[in-house]
Design a protein around this motif. Structure first.
Motif, PDB file in Angstrom:
ATOM      1  N   THR A 158       0.816  -1.210   0.000  1.00 25.39           N
ATOM      2  CA  THR A 158       0.000   0.000   0.000  1.00 25.39           C
ATOM      3  C   THR A 158       0.858   1.272   0.000  1.00 25.39           C
ATOM      4  N   CYS A 159       0.208   2.384  -0.337  1.00 22.93           N
ATOM      5  CA  CYS A 159       0.923   3.675  -0.386  1.00 22.93           C
ATOM      6  C   CYS A 159       1.326   4.139   1.016  1.00 22.93           C
ATOM      7  N   GLY A 160       0.557   3.754   2.038  1.00 17.27           N
ATOM      8  CA  GLY A 160       0.897   4.181   3.399  1.00 17.27           C
ATOM      9  C   GLY A 160       2.196   3.574   3.885  1.00 17.27           C
ATOM     10  N   ALA A 161       2.511   2.379   3.393  1.00 13.51           N
ATOM     11  CA  ALA A 161       3.756   1.729   3.817  1.00 13.51           C
ATOM     12  C   ALA A 161       4.947   2.260   3.032  1.00 13.51           C
ATOM     13  N   ALA A 162       4.697   2.908   1.895  1.00 12.80           N
ATOM     14  CA  ALA A 162       5.800   3.320   1.008  1.00 12.80           C
ATOM     15  C   ALA A 162       6.852   4.199   1.701  1.00 12.80           C
ATOM     16  N   PRO A 163       6.431   5.209   2.487  1.00 13.76           N
ATOM     17  CA  PRO A 163       7.468   6.040   3.126  1.00 13.76           C
ATOM     18  C   PRO A 163       8.178   5.337   4.276  1.00 13.76           C
ATOM     19  N   ILE A 164       7.582   4.284   4.818  1.00 14.57           N
ATOM     20  CA  ILE A 164       8.153   3.678   6.023  1.00 14.57           C
ATOM     21  C   ILE A 164       9.561   3.171   5.749  1.00 14.57           C
ATOM     22  N   GLN A 165       9.697   2.344   4.702  1.00 18.88           N
ATOM     23  CA  GLN A 165      11.074   1.914   4.403  1.00 18.88           C
ATOM     24  C   GLN A 165      11.601   2.649   3.164  1.00 18.88           C
ATOM     25  N   ASN A 166      10.924   3.746   2.778  1.00 18.95           N
ATOM     26  CA  ASN A 166      11.366   4.503   1.604  1.00 18.95           C
ATOM     27  C   ASN A 166      11.572   3.539   0.442  1.00 18.95           C
ATOM     28  N   ILE A 167      10.451   2.970  -0.030  1.00 16.13           N
ATOM     29  CA  ILE A 167      10.535   1.940  -1.078  1.00 16.13           C
ATOM     30  C   ILE A 167      11.313   2.454  -2.282  1.00 16.13           C
ATOM     31  N   GLY A 168      11.941   1.524  -2.955  1.00 12.95           N
ATOM     32  CA  GLY A 168      12.730   1.921  -4.116  1.00 12.95           C
ATOM     33  C   GLY A 168      12.925   0.765  -5.065  1.00 12.95           C
ATOM     34  N   ALA A 169      13.135   1.112  -6.322  1.00 11.30           N
ATOM     35  CA  ALA A 169      13.468   0.101  -7.329  1.00 11.30           C
ATOM     36  C   ALA A 169      13.926   0.786  -8.606  1.00 11.30           C
ATOM     37  N   TYR A 170      14.870   0.168  -9.257  1.00 10.99           N
ATOM     38  CA  TYR A 170      15.323   0.567 -10.596  1.00 10.99           C
ATOM     39  C   TYR A 170      15.653   2.061 -10.710  1.00 10.99           C
ATOM     40  N   GLY A 171      16.342   2.550  -9.674  1.00  9.68           N
ATOM     41  CA  GLY A 171      16.849   3.924  -9.735  1.00  9.68           C
ATOM     42  C   GLY A 171      15.925   4.980  -9.166  1.00  9.68           C
ATOM     43  N   GLN A 172      14.756   4.586  -8.681  1.00 11.16           N
ATOM     44  CA  GLN A 172      13.868   5.577  -8.049  1.00 11.16           C
ATOM     45  C   GLN A 172      13.584   5.165  -6.603  1.00 11.16           C
ATOM     46  N   GLU A 173      13.391   6.180  -5.756  1.00  7.03           N
ATOM     47  CA  GLU A 173      12.974   5.940  -4.367  1.00  7.03           C
ATOM     48  C   GLU A 173      11.820   6.880  -4.092  1.00  7.03           C
ATOM     49  N   VAL A 174      10.915   6.466  -3.202  1.00  7.56           N
ATOM     50  CA  VAL A 174       9.716   7.276  -2.991  1.00  7.56           C
ATOM     51  C   VAL A 174      10.061   8.638  -2.398  1.00  7.56           C
ATOM     52  N   GLU A 175      11.161   8.733  -1.668  1.00 12.73           N
ATOM     53  CA  GLU A 175      11.533  10.029  -1.081  1.00 12.73           C
ATOM     54  C   GLU A 175      11.698  11.122  -2.157  1.00 12.73           C
ATOM     55  N   GLN A 176      12.034  10.698  -3.390  1.00 15.15           N
ATOM     56  CA  GLN A 176      12.241  11.685  -4.458  1.00 15.15           C
ATOM     57  C   GLN A 176      10.946  12.409  -4.827  1.00 15.15           C
ATOM     58  N   VAL A 177       9.797  11.823  -4.498  1.00 20.24           N
ATOM     59  CA  VAL A 177       8.531  12.449  -4.882  1.00 20.24           C
ATOM     60  C   VAL A 177       7.655  12.858  -3.694  1.00 20.24           C
ATOM     61  N   ILE A 178       8.024  12.415  -2.501  1.00 22.44           N
ATOM     62  CA  ILE A 178       7.175  12.722  -1.328  1.00 22.44           C
ATOM     63  C   ILE A 178       7.204  14.227  -1.028  1.00 22.44           C
ATOM     64  N   GLU A 179       6.026  14.805  -0.812  1.00 19.03           N
ATOM     65  CA  GLU A 179       5.957  16.179  -0.299  1.00 19.03           C
ATOM     66  C   GLU A 179       5.692  16.143   1.196  1.00 19.03           C
ATOM     67  N   SER A 180       4.749  15.278   1.600  1.00 18.78           N
ATOM     68  CA  SER A 180       4.438  15.183   3.029  1.00 18.78           C
ATOM     69  C   SER A 180       3.769  13.847   3.345  1.00 18.78           C
ATOM     70  N   VAL A 181       3.844  13.495   4.626  1.00 24.91           N
ATOM     71  CA  VAL A 181       3.230  12.257   5.118  1.00 24.91           C
ATOM     72  C   VAL A 181       2.295  12.661   6.260  1.00 24.91           C
ATOM     73  N   ASN A 182       1.048  12.195   6.177  1.00 23.52           N
ATOM     74  CA  ASN A 182       0.046  12.563   7.187  1.00 23.52           C
ATOM     75  C   ASN A 182      -0.298  11.340   8.016  1.00 23.52           C
ATOM     76  N   PHE A 183      -0.236  11.487   9.342  1.00 23.60           N
ATOM     77  CA  PHE A 183      -0.419  10.304  10.185  1.00 23.60           C
ATOM     78  C   PHE A 183      -1.038  10.647  11.525  1.00 23.60           C
ATOM     79  N   PHE A 184      -1.597   9.595  12.147  1.00 27.73           N
ATOM     80  CA  PHE A 184      -2.057   9.692  13.529  1.00 27.73           C
ATOM     81  C   PHE A 184      -0.914   9.185  14.393  1.00 27.73           C
ATOM     82  N   ASP A 185      -0.570   9.951  15.423  1.00 27.68           N
ATOM     83  CA  ASP A 185       0.515   9.569  16.325  1.00 27.68           C
ATOM     84  C   ASP A 185      -0.110   8.929  17.570  1.00 27.68           C
ATOM     85  N   PHE A 186       0.107   7.613  17.734  1.00 27.88           N
ATOM     86  CA  PHE A 186      -0.503   6.904  18.872  1.00 27.88           C
ATOM     87  C   PHE A 186       0.016   7.440  20.201  1.00 27.88           C
ATOM     88  N   LYS A 187       1.248   7.979  20.199  1.00 25.75           N
ATOM     89  CA  LYS A 187       1.825   8.435  21.470  1.00 25.75           C
ATOM     90  C   LYS A 187       1.192   9.752  21.930  1.00 25.75           C
TER      91      LYS A 187
END
Ligand code: FAD
Ligand code: EPU
Length: 336
Positions: free
Chosen positions: A117-146
């Motif tokens: 899923t897209c929500g997991a993509a930033p967690i390990q900064n998915i990547g393949a074949y010369g691209q990583e998701v960090e190159q396109v991320i603007e922001s990540v929106n989340f609920f903080d359990f703490k």
């Protein structure tokens, strides 16, 4: 929303290893999630799962597994050159790559075919074949359990690295990412430098360089190289490629002149697949588990593997590689 108790988890993750959870809840909207949390309706501990393609449960889960099915892709900004897209986190990553490729948006086409899923993509900064998701991320929106609040982190604060981010460190197991915002280019920016992609394109007389054509080339490479989890349980690369200091790499090169390494600054990323293969583990089967015959970074479940068997194999591989190369490879898969 669906909920179950005392449920078998094997169909909720791609290793398909048997284990049970005390409770499992499938959520389809952020509102459902917030209502459950506010009313304290979930048995703790809580673990979030998207596609379950990067996890291994080594024992039963004593609390709630929350399956994220919050879907949707919204165009939220556009200029002549760029688009900004807000993606709800339960959207399948590959659905997003297909959508963006078909609209002519550049930036994630080489990451086509990554499961989950897209929500997991930033967690390990998915990547393949010369691209990583960090190159396109603007922001990540989340609920903080703490802190029990909804937060937004801009890309600069996500501490992205190779298969790494703040969500695996400081914020480990305390977030529910409900959406990500990405920025893609409308101007063609093909990235065809990765060796196996370049080779694939060279086999065609006049390769077409559109996001759709690159997506198809990548999907074909991946189908040839990686096992389909529906047929042979696996979680992709079980290990990360190790990154070692340049001096250590040079020493290793004296003994192993063909050791593949990719230098960045004064660090070198070594191919873990090569280390594992040269340690004698490629295509080896041990009972119900083994390494995939085309890509030994991938550990597979031949049908009835237990998490113990998989972890035992992983430990043996780590030990053999360390003995031969003095490099300790580390799991990429999240082990619970
Ligand atoms: P899950 O496995 O469900 O979860 C992974 C981790 O993220 C868990 O710790 C989970 O708790 C957490 N998590 C998931 N969703 C959320 C959320 N919304 N909020 C907070 N925490 C969350 N990865 C690559 O980078 N590149 C590849 O090329 C690649 N190829 C693969 C090929 C195969 C055949 C397989 C099986 C896996 C591959 N992977 C690859 C790994 C995997 O697809 C990615 O890590 C993917 O991002 C995992 O998504 P998921 O939804 O399945 O996450
Ligand atoms: N290699 C071998 N033997 C093999 C396979 C590969 O020696 O059997 C060596 C070769 O030198 C080859 C090199 O490994 O050139 C790289 O192989 P590959 O292109 O398959 O990439 P990888 O480093 O093994 C990484 C990611 C994959 C991602 C591919 C493509 C990690 C841990 N894995 O694999 O991601 O799809 O690159 O970019 O970084 C995942 O994370 O789950 C995953 C599948």
């Amino acid at each position: 929303m669906k909920s179950y108790t005392n449920i078998d988890l094997s169909k909720y993750h791609t290793f398909h290893v048997a284990s049970r959870a005390t409770a499992l809840v499938e959520i389809e909207s952020l509102q459902q999630f917030l209502t459950l949390i506010t009313n304290n309706k979930l048995t703790h501990p809580i673990v979030i799962l998207g596609g379950g393609s990067n996890v291994l449960f080594k024992e039963d889960w004593p609390g709630t597994v929350l399956i994220n099915k919050i879907q949707g892709i919204d165009l939220v900004g556009e200029t002549d050159d760029f688009v900004s897209i807000l993606v709800h986190s339960g959207t399948l990553w590959d659905e997003l790559t297909a959508y963006c490729a078909s609209h002519g948006y550049w930036g994630i086409e080489n990451m086509s075919g990554i499961p989950g899923t897209c929500g997991a993509a930033p967690i390990q900064n998915i990547g393949a074949y010369g691209q990583e998701v960090e190159q396109v991320i603007e922001s990540v929106n989340f609920f903080d359990f703490k802190t029990a609040e909804c937060r937004e982190l801009k890309k600069a604060d996500c501490c992205f690295g190779y298969r790494d981010s703040i969500f695996k460190n400081e914020l480990r197991n305390r977030t529910f990412i409900h959406s990500i915002q990405i920025k893609l280019s409308k101007i063609p920016t093909p990235n065809v430098s990765y060796p196996s992609l370049a080779e694939k394109l060279q086999s065609v007389a006049t390769p077409e360089l559109t996001p759709v054509a690159l997506r198809e080339a990548i999907l074909s490479i991946r189908t040839n190289k990686l096992p389909d989890p529906d047929i042979l349980g696996n979680a992709g690369s079980f290990f990360k490629n190790p990154i070692i200091p340049l001096d250590d790499y040079k020493k290793l090169q004296r003994e192993f002149p063909d050791i593949p390494g990719f230098t960045e600054m004064n660090m070198v990323k070594i191919s873990a697949a090569w280390l594992i293969e040269k340690s004698g583990w490629k295509g080896v089967r041990m009972g119900n588990t083994g390494t995939f015959h085309k890509q030994p970074l991938v550990l597979v479940n031949y049908g009835n593997a237990t998490a113990g068997e998989i972890l035992d194999l992983a430990r043996k591989i780590i030990e053999t590689v360390e003995k031969k190369f003095q490099i300790k490879i580390e799991p990429e898969v999240q082990i619970y």
